[in-house]
Design an enzyme around this catalytic site. Structure first.
Site, PDB file in Angstrom:
ATOM      1  N   ASP A 182      -8.649  -2.743  -8.054  1.00 24.18           N
ATOM      2  CA  ASP A 182      -8.188  -1.687  -7.158  1.00 24.18           C
ATOM      3  C   ASP A 182      -8.735  -0.347  -7.645  1.00 24.18           C
ATOM      4  O   ASP A 182      -8.327   0.149  -8.697  1.00 24.18           O
ATOM      5  CB  ASP A 182      -6.660  -1.667  -7.131  1.00 24.18           C
ATOM      6  CG  ASP A 182      -6.091  -0.782  -6.034  1.00 24.18           C
ATOM      7  OD1 ASP A 182      -6.748   0.212  -5.661  1.00 24.18           O
ATOM      8  OD2 ASP A 182      -4.985  -1.083  -5.546  1.00 24.18           O
ATOM      9  N   HIS A 206      -7.456  -3.669  -3.998  1.00 27.32           N
ATOM     10  CA  HIS A 206      -6.378  -3.164  -3.156  1.00 27.32           C
ATOM     11  C   HIS A 206      -6.293  -3.984  -1.870  1.00 27.32           C
ATOM     12  O   HIS A 206      -7.291  -4.414  -1.322  1.00 27.32           O
ATOM     13  CB  HIS A 206      -6.631  -1.693  -2.815  1.00 27.32           C
ATOM     14  CG  HIS A 206      -5.458  -0.990  -2.228  1.00 27.32           C
ATOM     15  ND1 HIS A 206      -4.414  -0.556  -3.005  1.00 27.32           N
ATOM     16  CD2 HIS A 206      -5.147  -0.680  -0.955  1.00 27.32           C
ATOM     17  CE1 HIS A 206      -3.511   0.029  -2.223  1.00 27.32           C
ATOM     18  NE2 HIS A 206      -3.929  -0.044  -0.973  1.00 27.32           N
ATOM     19  N   CYS A 221       0.855  -1.191   0.000  1.00 25.21           N
ATOM     20  CA  CYS A 221       0.000   0.000   0.000  1.00 25.21           C
ATOM     21  C   CYS A 221       0.895   1.246   0.000  1.00 25.21           C
ATOM     22  O   CYS A 221       1.639   1.447  -0.949  1.00 25.21           O
ATOM     23  CB  CYS A 221      -0.938  -0.068   1.207  1.00 25.21           C
ATOM     24  SG  CYS A 221      -2.053   1.311   1.438  1.00 25.21           S
TER      25      CYS A 221
END
Length: 291
Positions: free
Chosen positions: A219, A254, A162
């Site tokens: 994502d 994500h 991330c």
């Protein structure tokens, strides 16, 4: 080997939540917990600029590595800081024979694990952590590791998740001693500011080590179009850039490796972890699990 590395345990959610960031509560009762058997694992203090010390979580195999040394993997936290998931990832890497260390890169700005929501976290902490500060603190972490006779920094990689995925790209352009990087769903393009002046796509020609990028097609924050844009830029770059590899997992979004959150995709996470290990091995940072 794999069954000995990662174990699932039926903890209650209340008991499991300890050590995880407040902003990611509730934590899944199916969260992966890796034990510290045959490891030395815990917090250490890393000297940094200005006479301060930075906390870091370190996991090191108790067995001897090749020549008594273990290849090094720097682990860069998610946006949520140095919480239990990142520590667990260090233990997983150590089970594969790596000297894994994750510095608390927000330590000057505050404790991200105590912030209850993402907007406050971004405003009060994350936005104030400059890229320059992060590069210097990672350099300090490497300097600290070099003082440990168990570590082999001649064979060193970096991985991040991330927020940390973006940092992997930046540090791969910063440190000429790195052999490889693995960036998990890190932003590639976007807005810049004084504290964050460049995106990974701006640093393609400065990469010192090839990076494996691991992304999810679903994502919403990192669209596939931006991954394709990065892929095109890498193809025009020099050897380190052209050796990079971007993988897009069609069924994931994500945070697909974040087993403590609903975003977790166990099939893709397992496949991506295997790809990372093989990437490190291919580029001179080999894993040597015990037994």
């Amino acid at each position: 080997m794999e069954d000995n590395v990662i174990n699932r345990r039926g903890f209650t959610t209340a008991g499991l939540a300890a050590g995880f960031a407040l902003a990611v509560q509730p934590v899944s009762a199916e969260t992966i917990i890796t034990d510290a058997d045959n490891l030395e694992a815990g917090m250490v203090q890393v000297p940094v600029a200005g006479g301060a010390t930075m906390g870091a979580y370190r996991a090191v195999p108790k067995w001897a590595g090749q020549g008594g040394h273990h290849p090094v993997v720097l682990v860069v936290q998610e946006i949520f800081g140095l919480h239990e998931h990142i520590r667990d990832l260090c233990r997983r890497l150590a089970k594969w024979g790596y000297y894994a260390i994750a510095p608390d890169l927000y330590f000057r700005q505050g404790d991200a694990t105590k912030v209850p929501d993402i907007p406050t976290l971004v405003r009060d902490i994350v936005s104030k952590v400059s890229d320059e500060q992060v590069m210097a603190d990672l350099d300090a972490t490497v300097a600290f590791v070099k003082t440990d006779g168990r570590a082999d920094t001649r064979h060193m990689a970096i991985t991040g998740f991330c927020w940390g995925g973006r940092i992997v790209w930046l540090y791969s352009a910063h440190n000429p001693d790195l052999k490889a990087g693995a960036a998990w769903y890190g932003r590639l393009v976007g807005n810049t500011d004084a504290a964050h002046p460049k995106n990974p796509i701006d640093l393609v020609d400065q990469l010192n080590a090839p990076v494996l990028g691991l992304y999810g097609a679903k994502d919403e924050g990192i669209p596939v179009a931006s991954v394709d844009q990065m892929r095109a830029a890498l193809a025009k770059g020099d050897k380190a850039a052209s050796d990079c590899k971007l993988m897009v997992f069609e069924d994931s979004g994500h945070g697909f490796n974040a087993d403590y959150r609903p975003s977790y995709n166990p099939v893709d996470a397992k496949a991506a972890w295997k790809q990372m290990l093989e990437w490190f091995k291919k580029h001179g940072v080999p894993y040597v699990p015990h037994g």
